[in-house]
Design a protein around this motif. Sequence first.
Motif, PDB file in Angstrom:
ATOM      1  N   LYS A  72       0.706  -1.109  -0.379  1.00  0.00           N
ATOM      2  CA  LYS A  72      -0.037   0.187  -0.255  1.00  0.00           C
ATOM      3  C   LYS A  72       0.899   0.993   0.091  1.00  0.00           C
ATOM      4  N   PRO A  73       1.829   1.363  -1.454  1.00  0.00           N
ATOM      5  CA  PRO A  73       2.739   2.333  -0.768  1.00  0.00           C
ATOM      6  C   PRO A  73       2.762   3.787  -0.468  1.00  0.00           C
ATOM      7  N   VAL A  74       3.700   4.232  -0.047  1.00  0.00           N
ATOM      8  CA  VAL A  74       3.142   5.837   0.343  1.00  0.00           C
ATOM      9  C   VAL A  74       4.893   6.048   0.432  1.00  0.00           C
ATOM     10  N   ALA A  75       5.362   7.535   0.378  1.00  0.00           N
ATOM     11  CA  ALA A  75       6.289   7.803   0.498  1.00  0.00           C
ATOM     12  C   ALA A  75       6.814   8.946   1.567  1.00  0.00           C
ATOM     13  N   GLY A  76       8.073   8.440   2.055  1.00  0.00           N
ATOM     14  CA  GLY A  76       8.213   8.785   3.510  1.00  0.00           C
ATOM     15  C   GLY A  76       9.423   8.072   4.246  1.00  0.00           C
ATOM     16  N   GLU A  77       9.200   7.989   5.838  1.00  0.00           N
ATOM     17  CA  GLU A  77      10.467   7.855   6.669  1.00  0.00           C
ATOM     18  C   GLU A  77      10.605   6.351   6.682  1.00  0.00           C
ATOM     19  N   PRO A  78      11.446   5.872   7.248  1.00  0.00           N
ATOM     20  CA  PRO A  78      11.531   4.308   6.913  1.00  0.00           C
ATOM     21  C   PRO A  78      11.041   3.589   8.101  1.00  0.00           C
ATOM     22  N   ALA A  79      10.827   4.665   9.436  1.00  0.00           N
ATOM     23  CA  ALA A  79      10.299   4.272  10.689  1.00  0.00           C
ATOM     24  C   ALA A  79       8.734   3.650  10.742  1.00  0.00           C
TER      25      ALA A  79
ATOM     26  N   LEU B 277       8.062   0.551   9.993  1.00  0.00           N
ATOM     27  CA  LEU B 277       8.537  -0.687  10.544  1.00  0.00           C
ATOM     28  C   LEU B 277       7.283  -0.989  11.661  1.00  0.00           C
ATOM     29  N   ALA B 278       5.956   0.237  11.794  1.00  0.00           N
ATOM     30  CA  ALA B 278       4.780  -0.510  12.522  1.00  0.00           C
ATOM     31  C   ALA B 278       4.625  -1.406  12.829  1.00  0.00           C
ATOM     32  N   TRP B 279       3.951  -1.692  11.171  1.00  0.00           N
ATOM     33  CA  TRP B 279       2.937  -3.405  11.204  1.00  0.00           C
ATOM     34  C   TRP B 279       4.161  -4.260  11.580  1.00  0.00           C
ATOM     35  N   LEU B 280       5.841  -4.086  12.198  1.00  0.00           N
ATOM     36  CA  LEU B 280       6.417  -5.180  12.217  1.00  0.00           C
ATOM     37  C   LEU B 280       6.203  -5.261  13.933  1.00  0.00           C
ATOM     38  N   VAL B 281       5.975  -4.347  14.492  1.00  0.00           N
ATOM     39  CA  VAL B 281       6.450  -3.959  15.677  1.00  0.00           C
ATOM     40  C   VAL B 281       5.494  -5.345  16.291  1.00  0.00           C
TER      41      VAL B 281
ATOM     42  N   ARG C 142       8.501   4.128  17.587  1.00  0.00           N
ATOM     43  CA  ARG C 142       7.079   3.693  18.535  1.00  0.00           C
ATOM     44  C   ARG C 142       6.650   5.297  18.002  1.00  0.00           C
ATOM     45  N   GLY C 143       6.468   5.997  18.388  1.00  0.00           N
ATOM     46  CA  GLY C 143       5.562   7.346  17.532  1.00  0.00           C
ATOM     47  C   GLY C 143       4.781   6.869  16.422  1.00  0.00           C
ATOM     48  N   TRP C 144       5.079   6.024  15.509  1.00  0.00           N
ATOM     49  CA  TRP C 144       4.505   5.440  14.385  1.00  0.00           C
ATOM     50  C   TRP C 144       3.376   4.150  14.645  1.00  0.00           C
ATOM     51  N   ALA C 145       3.785   3.326  15.758  1.00  0.00           N
ATOM     52  CA  ALA C 145       3.908   2.324  16.413  1.00  0.00           C
ATOM     53  C   ALA C 145       2.418   2.132  17.096  1.00  0.00           C
ATOM     54  N   LEU C 146       2.607   3.597  17.300  1.00  0.00           N
ATOM     55  CA  LEU C 146       1.504   3.816  18.485  1.00  0.00           C
ATOM     56  C   LEU C 146       0.506   4.686  17.825  1.00  0.00           C
ATOM     57  N   PHE C 147       0.894   5.589  16.113  1.00  0.00           N
ATOM     58  CA  PHE C 147      -0.658   6.067  16.179  1.00  0.00           C
ATOM     59  C   PHE C 147      -1.296   5.294  15.218  1.00  0.00           C
ATOM     60  N   ARG C 148      -0.112   3.772  14.368  1.00  0.00           N
ATOM     61  CA  ARG C 148      -0.700   3.260  13.502  1.00  0.00           C
ATOM     62  C   ARG C 148      -2.038   2.004  14.627  1.00  0.00           C
ATOM     63  N   ALA C 149      -1.456   1.538  15.859  1.00  0.00           N
ATOM     64  CA  ALA C 149      -2.145   1.074  16.066  1.00  0.00           C
ATOM     65  C   ALA C 149      -3.474   1.132  16.289  1.00  0.00           C
TER      66      ALA C 149
END
Length: 311
Positions: free
Chosen positions: A228-235, A238-242, A278-285
């Motif tokens: 589900k491609p987007v352009a941005g930072e690698p962090a 990693l949210a879904w792997l977390v 951590r921040g992106w994992a939090l928001f996406r969850a």
Amino acid sequence: MASAPQPQHLEPPERLVRTVSAWEGEAGRAWLAGLPERVADLLARWELRPERVLSPGGQISMVVLVRQADDTPATLKVGLVTDETRHEHAALARWDGRGAVRLLRAEPDAGALLLERLHSDVSLRSLPEQKAMLEACATLQRLWVPPGEGHPFVSVAEHTARLAAALRERRGQPYVPDEARALVDEALAVRDELCATAPGEAVLLHGDYHHGNVLAADRVPWLAIDPKPVAGEPAYDLAWLVRDRLETLVATPGSQSAARRRVAKLSDSLDVDRDRVRGWALFRAVEAGVWALAVGDRESGELHLEFATWL
């Protein structure tokens, strides 16, 4: 004189029917009604011979194992075109088989992709978690390339702005528990801060990267599918792997500590800032949890929100 081949009528799998009907309502049911005819048309025009429909298959796509005219195996994917899936073909073309399944042919407006054949029944979920994470990181690194001049991919900031707007609207709905609203506010604030401080140049991100979206292959051991491609930072990637294998993680003693260790290990292994992961994992969850509550999947919604509290 030989008669023309008869159109192949293949029915969509039960899970596809269930999820598209639940998530898209009447529009989804109308799309499903025309799906067998669209698949039959593609099989005929692309000279493909179907072997079998994958079941359970995708949640918003029908996947058919096929043979091309020269008998080479391939996979036909016909999916619902959404904002998230609209540029899947462009991402696969950009990667050109490097870390991801190779695109052979596409009709983007129809959501139709012809892909190289992978081992659809063997994903990274078949490996022990530690080994799966190592392979996942190695594959993901190959996907983080410049998106290319004039690329069509939406930015992480733009994509998450839409998600954040929907999350704000849902925050006050009855299906969101009162005790979860502070968590929603935290997730929204974290997202704003992450977007305001995004580092460096953007790379092409998979957008939905987890163990189930990395399949065994022949030309290399593992390849990613279903971006589900987007352009941005690698962090962000990693949210879904977390939060991978979340059901197992929840059942493990010390789940909160295990989740935080994942953030640290993944960040360190790929040289990505821990706080941003951590921040992106939090928001996406939180976003995924509230969305699940909105479509009636209370078990998944509560699970994602509980996971977010651990971070």
